[in-house]
Scaffold this motif. Sequence first.
Motif, PDB file in Angstrom:
ATOM      1  N   LYS A 110       0.827  -1.212   0.000  1.00 38.84           N
ATOM      2  CA  LYS A 110       0.000   0.000   0.000  1.00 38.84           C
ATOM      3  C   LYS A 110       0.864   1.267   0.000  1.00 38.84           C
ATOM      4  O   LYS A 110       0.540   2.258  -0.645  1.00 38.84           O
ATOM      5  CB  LYS A 110      -0.893  -0.031   1.247  1.00 38.84           C
ATOM      6  N   LEU A 111       1.979   1.231   0.728  1.00 44.85           N
ATOM      7  CA  LEU A 111       2.769   2.449   0.942  1.00 44.85           C
ATOM      8  C   LEU A 111       3.788   2.740  -0.161  1.00 44.85           C
ATOM      9  O   LEU A 111       4.074   3.905  -0.449  1.00 44.85           O
ATOM     10  CB  LEU A 111       3.536   2.340   2.267  1.00 44.85           C
ATOM     11  N   LEU A 112       4.367   1.713  -0.746  1.00 42.84           N
ATOM     12  CA  LEU A 112       5.538   1.919  -1.610  1.00 42.84           C
ATOM     13  C   LEU A 112       5.125   2.151  -3.054  1.00 42.84           C
ATOM     14  O   LEU A 112       4.279   1.436  -3.589  1.00 42.84           O
ATOM     15  CB  LEU A 112       6.480   0.719  -1.512  1.00 42.84           C
ATOM     16  N   LYS A 113       5.769   3.129  -3.672  1.00 38.56           N
ATOM     17  CA  LYS A 113       5.390   3.518  -5.037  1.00 38.56           C
ATOM     18  C   LYS A 113       6.274   2.867  -6.089  1.00 38.56           C
ATOM     19  O   LYS A 113       6.448   3.410  -7.185  1.00 38.56           O
ATOM     20  CB  LYS A 113       5.428   5.040  -5.147  1.00 38.56           C
ATOM     21  N   LYS A 114       6.871   1.742  -5.771  1.00 36.89           N
ATOM     22  CA  LYS A 114       7.635   0.945  -6.739  1.00 36.89           C
ATOM     23  C   LYS A 114       7.351  -0.533  -6.422  1.00 36.89           C
ATOM     24  O   LYS A 114       6.811  -0.836  -5.359  1.00 36.89           O
ATOM     25  CB  LYS A 114       9.141   1.230  -6.597  1.00 36.89           C
ATOM     26  N   PRO A 115       7.709  -1.440  -7.325  1.00 34.33           N
ATOM     27  CA  PRO A 115       7.459  -2.869  -7.045  1.00 34.33           C
ATOM     28  C   PRO A 115       8.040  -3.291  -5.690  1.00 34.33           C
ATOM     29  O   PRO A 115       9.080  -2.790  -5.267  1.00 34.33           O
ATOM     30  CB  PRO A 115       8.171  -3.579  -8.200  1.00 34.33           C
ATOM     31  N   VAL A 116       7.351  -4.218  -5.044  1.00 34.06           N
ATOM     32  CA  VAL A 116       7.725  -4.650  -3.695  1.00 34.06           C
ATOM     33  C   VAL A 116       8.115  -6.134  -3.705  1.00 34.06           C
ATOM     34  O   VAL A 116       7.298  -6.994  -4.031  1.00 34.06           O
ATOM     35  CB  VAL A 116       6.550  -4.456  -2.704  1.00 34.06           C
ATOM     36  N   TYR A 117       9.371  -6.395  -3.361  1.00 30.25           N
ATOM     37  CA  TYR A 117       9.822  -7.765  -3.119  1.00 30.25           C
ATOM     38  C   TYR A 117       9.910  -7.987  -1.611  1.00 30.25           C
ATOM     39  O   TYR A 117      10.195  -7.042  -0.855  1.00 30.25           O
ATOM     40  CB  TYR A 117      11.211  -7.995  -3.717  1.00 30.25           C
ATOM     41  N   VAL A 118       9.685  -9.219  -1.182  1.00 30.19           N
ATOM     42  CA  VAL A 118       9.923  -9.559   0.215  1.00 30.19           C
ATOM     43  C   VAL A 118      10.901 -10.731   0.252  1.00 30.19           C
ATOM     44  O   VAL A 118      10.909 -11.572  -0.652  1.00 30.19           O
ATOM     45  CB  VAL A 118       8.625  -9.915   0.982  1.00 30.19           C
ATOM     46  N   SER A 119      11.750 -10.747   1.278  1.00 25.62           N
ATOM     47  CA  SER A 119      12.746 -11.808   1.419  1.00 25.62           C
ATOM     48  C   SER A 119      12.461 -12.623   2.668  1.00 25.62           C
ATOM     49  O   SER A 119      12.298 -12.061   3.754  1.00 25.62           O
ATOM     50  CB  SER A 119      14.151 -11.205   1.506  1.00 25.62           C
ATOM     51  N   PHE A 120      12.399 -13.942   2.492  1.00 22.98           N
ATOM     52  CA  PHE A 120      12.121 -14.863   3.598  1.00 22.98           C
ATOM     53  C   PHE A 120      13.359 -15.693   3.923  1.00 22.98           C
ATOM     54  O   PHE A 120      14.181 -15.986   3.055  1.00 22.98           O
ATOM     55  CB  PHE A 120      10.954 -15.791   3.240  1.00 22.98           C
ATOM     56  N   TYR A 121      13.442 -16.081   5.179  1.00 22.12           N
ATOM     57  CA  TYR A 121      14.611 -16.787   5.707  1.00 22.12           C
ATOM     58  C   TYR A 121      14.401 -18.300   5.612  1.00 22.12           C
ATOM     59  O   TYR A 121      13.411 -18.820   6.135  1.00 22.12           O
ATOM     60  CB  TYR A 121      14.779 -16.380   7.166  1.00 22.12           C
ATOM     61  N   VAL A 122      15.322 -18.981   4.960  1.00 25.63           N
ATOM     62  CA  VAL A 122      15.213 -20.446   4.858  1.00 25.63           C
ATOM     63  C   VAL A 122      16.300 -21.127   5.695  1.00 25.63           C
ATOM     64  O   VAL A 122      16.013 -21.989   6.516  1.00 25.63           O
ATOM     65  CB  VAL A 122      15.298 -20.905   3.385  1.00 25.63           C
ATOM     66  N   PHE A 123      17.559 -20.738   5.468  1.00 25.54           N
ATOM     67  CA  PHE A 123      18.670 -21.400   6.184  1.00 25.54           C
ATOM     68  C   PHE A 123      19.889 -20.482   6.142  1.00 25.54           C
ATOM     69  O   PHE A 123      20.477 -20.280   5.085  1.00 25.54           O
ATOM     70  CB  PHE A 123      18.986 -22.741   5.512  1.00 25.54           C
ATOM     71  N   GLY A 124      20.290 -19.938   7.294  1.00 24.86           N
ATOM     72  CA  GLY A 124      21.408 -18.995   7.328  1.00 24.86           C
ATOM     73  C   GLY A 124      22.732 -19.675   7.625  1.00 24.86           C
ATOM     74  O   GLY A 124      22.767 -20.855   8.011  1.00 24.86           O
ATOM     75  N   PRO A 125      23.854 -18.944   7.472  1.00 23.23           N
ATOM     76  CA  PRO A 125      25.178 -19.510   7.747  1.00 23.23           C
ATOM     77  C   PRO A 125      25.280 -20.004   9.192  1.00 23.23           C
ATOM     78  O   PRO A 125      24.929 -19.281  10.119  1.00 23.23           O
ATOM     79  CB  PRO A 125      26.123 -18.323   7.519  1.00 23.23           C
ATOM     80  N   GLY A 126      25.759 -21.233   9.342  1.00 29.84           N
ATOM     81  CA  GLY A 126      25.982 -21.786  10.681  1.00 29.84           C
ATOM     82  C   GLY A 126      24.727 -22.192  11.424  1.00 29.84           C
ATOM     83  O   GLY A 126      24.785 -22.518  12.617  1.00 29.84           O
ATOM     84  N   ASP A 127      23.582 -22.187  10.752  1.00 28.54           N
ATOM     85  CA  ASP A 127      22.335 -22.518  11.447  1.00 28.54           C
ATOM     86  C   ASP A 127      22.259 -23.992  11.836  1.00 28.54           C
ATOM     87  O   ASP A 127      22.734 -24.864  11.115  1.00 28.54           O
ATOM     88  CB  ASP A 127      21.133 -22.205  10.559  1.00 28.54           C
ATOM     89  N   ASN A 128      21.625 -24.236  12.985  1.00 26.02           N
ATOM     90  CA  ASN A 128      21.246 -25.579  13.402  1.00 26.02           C
ATOM     91  C   ASN A 128      19.972 -25.947  12.626  1.00 26.02           C
ATOM     92  O   ASN A 128      18.985 -25.215  12.696  1.00 26.02           O
ATOM     93  CB  ASN A 128      20.980 -25.535  14.915  1.00 26.02           C
ATOM     94  N   PRO A 129      19.985 -27.071  11.887  1.00 21.94           N
ATOM     95  CA  PRO A 129      18.800 -27.445  11.090  1.00 21.94           C
ATOM     96  C   PRO A 129      17.519 -27.542  11.928  1.00 21.94           C
ATOM     97  O   PRO A 129      16.421 -27.397  11.388  1.00 21.94           O
ATOM     98  CB  PRO A 129      19.175 -28.817  10.517  1.00 21.94           C
ATOM     99  N   ALA A 130      17.670 -27.750  13.238  1.00 19.41           N
ATOM    100  CA  ALA A 130      16.473 -27.835  14.094  1.00 19.41           C
ATOM    101  C   ALA A 130      15.902 -26.453  14.421  1.00 19.41           C
ATOM    102  O   ALA A 130      14.822 -26.345  14.995  1.00 19.41           O
ATOM    103  CB  ALA A 130      16.817 -28.572  15.388  1.00 19.41           C
ATOM    104  N   GLU A 131      16.630 -25.406  14.073  1.00 18.99           N
ATOM    105  CA  GLU A 131      16.216 -24.047  14.475  1.00 18.99           C
ATOM    106  C   GLU A 131      15.966 -23.110  13.298  1.00 18.99           C
ATOM    107  O   GLU A 131      16.100 -21.897  13.423  1.00 18.99           O
ATOM    108  CB  GLU A 131      17.285 -23.459  15.406  1.00 18.99           C
ATOM    109  N   VAL A 132      15.627 -23.678  12.153  1.00 19.55           N
ATOM    110  CA  VAL A 132      15.269 -22.844  10.990  1.00 19.55           C
ATOM    111  C   VAL A 132      13.778 -23.011  10.714  1.00 19.55           C
ATOM    112  O   VAL A 132      13.158 -23.949  11.208  1.00 19.55           O
ATOM    113  CB  VAL A 132      16.119 -23.210   9.742  1.00 19.55           C
TER     114      VAL A 132
END
Length: 299
Positions: free
Chosen positions: A209-231
């Motif tokens: 609603k607010l932004l006057k250009k295309p809007v992308y969103v980024s979601f978190y899947v698996f970060g560096p050093g992550d424990n697979p049980a905590e993603v």
Amino acid sequence: MKFGTYVFEPKKAEGFDFHLFRVKPEVGRRLPPVSDMYSNIAVFGDNVTARNHPDWISQSPLGPAWRTNDNFNVRWDILCHTQPEHRAEQLDYIEDVARHSPGIWLNSIHFADHGHCTCARCNELWKKSGLSWFEWRRKEVTDYIAQIRERVKNELVIGLLPDPVNSYERFGVNFDDLAPYADAFNIVMFSKNYATPWYWEMLCRAFKKLLKKPVYVSFYVFGPGDNPAEVPAPSELVTLSVRAGRTGIDGILYLTDKASQIWDFQKAVVDRVELRQKLKTYGCQEVLDFFATWEKIVE
Ligand SMILES: [Zn+2]
């Protein structure tokens, strides 16, 4: 909608419209850009430069923006927004990276948070400006983005933190100021779980609603050093993507450390047959059709 990967290594996973490579993330390390992936650069969040120049750290009444300062949600060290050497060096760096890749996606383009920056230089610049404190910060942020725009001849996407209401007071960010310089915005919505998609869906709607250009969103899947049980659980990400998609946003990126973890995610999504079937009544067939294209990739 368009779908992208968002990765810490220069490797492309199959089955996406585009790829974003973290050339310089907030930890401050730098890797060479590549010609067929967009380059993601964090400007003022920069642990390496903060370590080399501790006097460049952003200052506030609640202390400096070291990542150890619990008064703020700072996950990395953040430099003063008006530090002239850093600003100049980053302009040259961004221009060079843009020349060697299809475009630049920026992160960390603003003041650290509310109350920043109160260093002697910022106080002097503010007083000289004749503007209110908030308006002076807004002008600093907008003027620097204008300078970056002059250096980047190809795509420029501006990253925003997921605060649709207080970005002006906290960061000096005025969405309408930045829109003319941006080809699109990317709202970084990283979380270690997405158990309640309602909130993220609301944020997508707010930014669309607010932004006057295309809007992308980024979601978190698996970060560096992550424990697979905590993603985040893949099923949460599937539901989240559909519910975000139905708000009218223009695209979704998925963040992993390695490209191989994107493949793991794709496999997990393909395996969630019943969930994808159930989501058919949720009003975003486009995301489900995109997930279905992965069936061939993970076979
Ligand atoms: Zn300052």
